[in-house]
Design an enzyme around this catalytic site. Structure first.
Site, PDB file in Angstrom:
ATOM      1  N   GLY B  79       0.787  -1.397   0.005  1.00 16.70           N
ATOM      2  CA  GLY B  79      -0.439   0.113  -0.064  1.00 16.70           C
ATOM      3  C   GLY B  79       1.143   0.820   0.245  1.00 16.70           C
ATOM      4  O   GLY B  79       2.241   1.289   0.286  1.00 16.70           O
ATOM      5  N   LEU B  80       0.177   2.235  -0.175  1.00 12.20           N
ATOM      6  CA  LEU B  80       0.598   3.365  -0.414  1.00 12.20           C
ATOM      7  C   LEU B  80       1.409   3.883   1.176  1.00 12.20           C
ATOM      8  O   LEU B  80       1.908   3.037   2.053  1.00 12.20           O
ATOM      9  CB  LEU B  80       0.297   5.093  -0.191  1.00 12.20           C
ATOM     10  N   PRO B  81       3.149   5.079   0.938  1.00 11.43           N
ATOM     11  CA  PRO B  81       3.121   4.706   2.635  1.00 11.43           C
ATOM     12  C   PRO B  81       2.495   5.582   3.144  1.00 11.43           C
ATOM     13  O   PRO B  81       1.583   6.877   2.969  1.00 11.43           O
ATOM     14  CB  PRO B  81       4.435   6.482   1.698  1.00 11.43           C
ATOM     15  N   SER B  83       0.108   4.358   4.300  1.00 12.43           N
ATOM     16  CA  SER B  83      -1.664   4.232   4.596  1.00 12.43           C
ATOM     17  C   SER B  83      -2.216   2.752   5.721  1.00 12.43           C
ATOM     18  O   SER B  83      -3.248   3.008   6.203  1.00 12.43           O
ATOM     19  CB  SER B  83      -1.432   2.710   3.097  1.00 12.43           C
ATOM     20  N   GLY B  84      -0.922   2.670   6.123  1.00 12.02           N
ATOM     21  CA  GLY B  84      -1.308   1.943   7.738  1.00 12.02           C
ATOM     22  C   GLY B  84      -0.626   0.511   7.563  1.00 12.02           C
ATOM     23  O   GLY B  84      -1.471   0.118   8.963  1.00 12.02           O
ATOM     24  N   LYS B  85       0.103   0.213   6.685  1.00 10.31           N
ATOM     25  CA  LYS B  85       0.071  -1.226   6.866  1.00 10.31           C
ATOM     26  C   LYS B  85       1.054  -1.496   7.934  1.00 10.31           C
ATOM     27  O   LYS B  85       0.738  -2.565   8.382  1.00 10.31           O
ATOM     28  CB  LYS B  85       0.875  -1.337   5.476  1.00 10.31           C
ATOM     29  N   SER B 152       6.492  -1.797  -2.265  1.00  9.37           N
ATOM     30  CA  SER B 152       6.149  -2.788  -2.301  1.00  9.37           C
ATOM     31  C   SER B 152       5.142  -2.226  -3.900  1.00  9.37           C
ATOM     32  O   SER B 152       3.956  -3.021  -4.283  1.00  9.37           O
ATOM     33  CB  SER B 152       5.378  -3.942  -2.353  1.00  9.37           C
TER      34      SER B 152
END
Lengths: 241, 241
Positions: B79-81, B83-85, B152
């Site tokens: 996910g985007l920087p 985003s909450g990963k 990624s």
């Protein structure tokens, strides 16, 4: 890492019950001479103990005391290209596998085959070794021991590994530059001498001999098999309880 | 990975003997009404069974049948920087730890902190992800499952991971670019917009949305806690026997 299948647990339980109940019946019969009562007692015991054993196991599963992390070690082979690191490390790995401990083999050529373009400058080599150090750390956190073979020509990178990992055993595989060149079945020394390979350890790059190696293997004097046996004994003595 | 200390094994054996012998004595006494003989039978049984149980265990240790490798899985957060990963991955990791399976947490920032200068070009990112793939492979060979969180952004590198590892679960943490920018407590989006950070995903580099993610988390609709619970249930259903 393995776990027991349910079928195996049940089979094991049943086979133990035969042994255990058989013993009880024989004892009771010996004491009282009444086979019918002996069998009845044996059967009653069986039913009761299956339940009790299950409960007993469950209680012990909750008790943390007496469980010990398996302590991992790292064997680090260093030496000139073609000094015999990989050969000895492979033999050692085979021996260690028989001990049934969690174990991983890490060889320079496998890593470089997988991730090319790592480079051979001092900086690139050091960064590469640092990554390997991280890999070993991660494995050690999971109780996995490692057998690593890398030219690792610089003291600073070997020192870094020693600081990063636990129970580090440096094995210096010592061989004359001439001997390594004679063994040059890959033709790499040839290419290095002709300048086709740059930063080649021993030819166009320095190899800094280890001063604190736990084990030094003189390949002029002992065979790979003897070397592996020496290291195996050292590990067994110091790291396998 | 843990092993039992000798002391624990002995304590466990003794505690079971109390339970087992006690049962035998009570049974024999109930059947025959002779307490002295019941106790004698119980004691004889104890001595015999300690030896028999030991032998029984030894025999079973040699039998490979019914032992099964623990099957590892890999959860891959993309996910985007911001985003909450990482937040969701950390929560999931905590939940999974309670299952008592061998488990490792791999986060982009930890790896990049340890090994700087990895770079953010397409080529460098792909090489980086390949290395992570190798790390996961090595861990999986040792039955260790992994929870990974990496931006990624490219399909090709996520596809590479899927080909390299077993039981891959891609979790796409979906968040609007605007939302991520609002959460920009690190100030990285700001720097990217000002051109201080190059190849920044979402600003100066592309994010290719996953098309085959096993799980899509819409962070506008559910909380990190709910997201972790959803993924946890998915794993439990599909990968934990």
């Amino acid at each position: 890492m393995y776990k027991e299948t349910n079928l195996r647990s049940i089979a094991k339980g049943i086979s133990w019950r035969f042994v255990a109940t058989g013993t009880t019946i024989i004892i009771v019969y010996t004491f009282f001479g009444r086979l019918d009562l002996a069998i009845a007692a044996g059967l009653l015991e069986t039913i009761l103990k299956i339940a009790l054993y299950w409960g007993h196991e469950k209680i012990w599963q909750k008790i943390r005391w007496g469980k010990e992390r398996i302590e991992p070690f790292n064997v680090w082979f260093t030496g000139l290209p073609l000094s015999g690191k990989t050969t000895i490390a492979d033999l050692l790995y085979q021996k260690l596998q028989k001990l049934d401990i969690p174990l991983e083999r890490i060889d320079s050529k496998d890593i470089r085959a997988l991730i090319p373009d790592i480079g051979y400058t001092r900086e690139e080599r050091n960064r590469h070794i640092k990554r390997i150090g991280h890999l070993i750390q991660t494995l050690q956190k999971n109780s996995i021991s490692t057998v690593c073979s890398f030219v690792s020509p610089y003291r600073e990178s070997r020192k870094m590994i020693r600081q990063m990992v636990k129970n580090n055993i440096v094995v210096y595989v010592k061989a004359d530059l001439e001997t390594c060149q004679q063994r040059d079945y890959k033709g790499v020394y040839q290419k290095a001498l002709q300048g086709e390979i740059k930063n080649f350890t021993g030819i166009s790059d320095i190899y800094e001999e280890p001063q604190h190696a736990e084990i030094v293997i003189d390949t002029e004097k002992i065979s790979p098999e003897e070397a592996a046996e020496t290291i195996f004994k050292y590990i067994k003595k110091n790291y396998i309880k």
